[in-house]
Scaffold this motif. Structure first.
Motif, PDB file in Angstrom:
ATOM      1  N   GLN A  39       7.823  -1.674   6.289  1.00 13.70           N
ATOM      2  CA  GLN A  39       7.407  -0.287   6.157  1.00 13.70           C
ATOM      3  C   GLN A  39       8.564   0.523   5.603  1.00 13.70           C
ATOM      4  O   GLN A  39       9.723   0.271   5.937  1.00 13.70           O
ATOM      5  CB  GLN A  39       6.996   0.307   7.504  1.00 13.70           C
ATOM      6  N   CYS A  91       5.168   3.748   2.399  1.00 12.51           N
ATOM      7  CA  CYS A  91       4.695   2.496   1.813  1.00 12.51           C
ATOM      8  C   CYS A  91       4.787   1.416   2.887  1.00 12.51           C
ATOM      9  O   CYS A  91       5.688   1.439   3.722  1.00 12.51           O
ATOM     10  CB  CYS A  91       5.569   2.125   0.612  1.00 12.51           C
ATOM     11  N   ARG A 118       0.867  -1.181   0.000  1.00 17.26           N
ATOM     12  CA  ARG A 118       0.000   0.000   0.000  1.00 17.26           C
ATOM     13  C   ARG A 118       0.898   1.223   0.000  1.00 17.26           C
ATOM     14  O   ARG A 118       1.813   1.333   0.818  1.00 17.26           O
ATOM     15  CB  ARG A 118      -0.898   0.020   1.227  1.00 17.26           C
ATOM     16  N   ARG A 167       1.308   5.133   0.573  1.00 10.72           N
ATOM     17  CA  ARG A 167       0.669   6.135   1.432  1.00 10.72           C
ATOM     18  C   ARG A 167       1.037   7.572   1.076  1.00 10.72           C
ATOM     19  O   ARG A 167       0.210   8.452   1.145  1.00 10.72           O
ATOM     20  CB  ARG A 167       1.042   5.884   2.891  1.00 10.72           C
TER      21      ARG A 167
END
Length: 147
Positions: A99, A110, A69, A71
């Motif tokens: 992370q 991310c 994901r 961010r």
């Protein structure tokens, strides 16, 4: 087997170079996976294992699956902190939570999960993770060769 949370956080520092960015001047999305790969490799090295030596012992780790994901964007010259935490340790695979954060403001850029499989270098067939590696990843620390 779930990995024990032993407080063994691992963070790899890296910087965004021009080659990492797209035409808009931000890190191209796939490069976050490269940063995560480097953190996993450096985590292994910090535990006393070098991938080139493991390959000589007929052992490779290959990426089985990734979910990520995004961010916030990273930009040229940003310094990043990339974590690699083992959250699941199975017979022949490891699952990492990772992370990517910007060092300057700790912004989450991310995050994701990466599952790597342990395979034989000569056939790419699954093999059990050696006990020394299992012990190191589970927090017991590396076991000296021959034990």
């Amino acid at each position: 087997m779930r990995a024990q949370n032993t407080g063994q956080s691992f963070t790899h520092r890296c910087r965004v170079y021009y080659e990492d960015t797209d035409a808009g001047g931000v890190v191209y999305y796939v490069n976050y996976l490269k940063f995560m790969e480097r953190a996993r490799t450096e985590r292994l090295r910090a535990l006393g294992f070098v991938q080139s030596q493991l390959a000589g012992e007929n052992l490779l780790f290959v990426v089985h699956s990734v979910e990520a994901r995004y961010r916030a964007p990273a930009r040229l010259d940003d310094e990043m902190l990339v974590s690699a935490e083992v959250v699941e340790l199975n017979r022949a695979s490891l699952r990492f939570h990772q992370q990517v954060r910007r060092a300057g403001d700790d912004a989450l850029l991310c995050e994701g999960h990466v599952t790597v499989a342990c395979v034989r270098a000569d056939s790419f067939k699954p093999r059990a993770i050696p006990e020394a590696l299992r012990a190191a990843f589970s927090g017991a620390g590396p076991i000296p060769a021959g034990e």
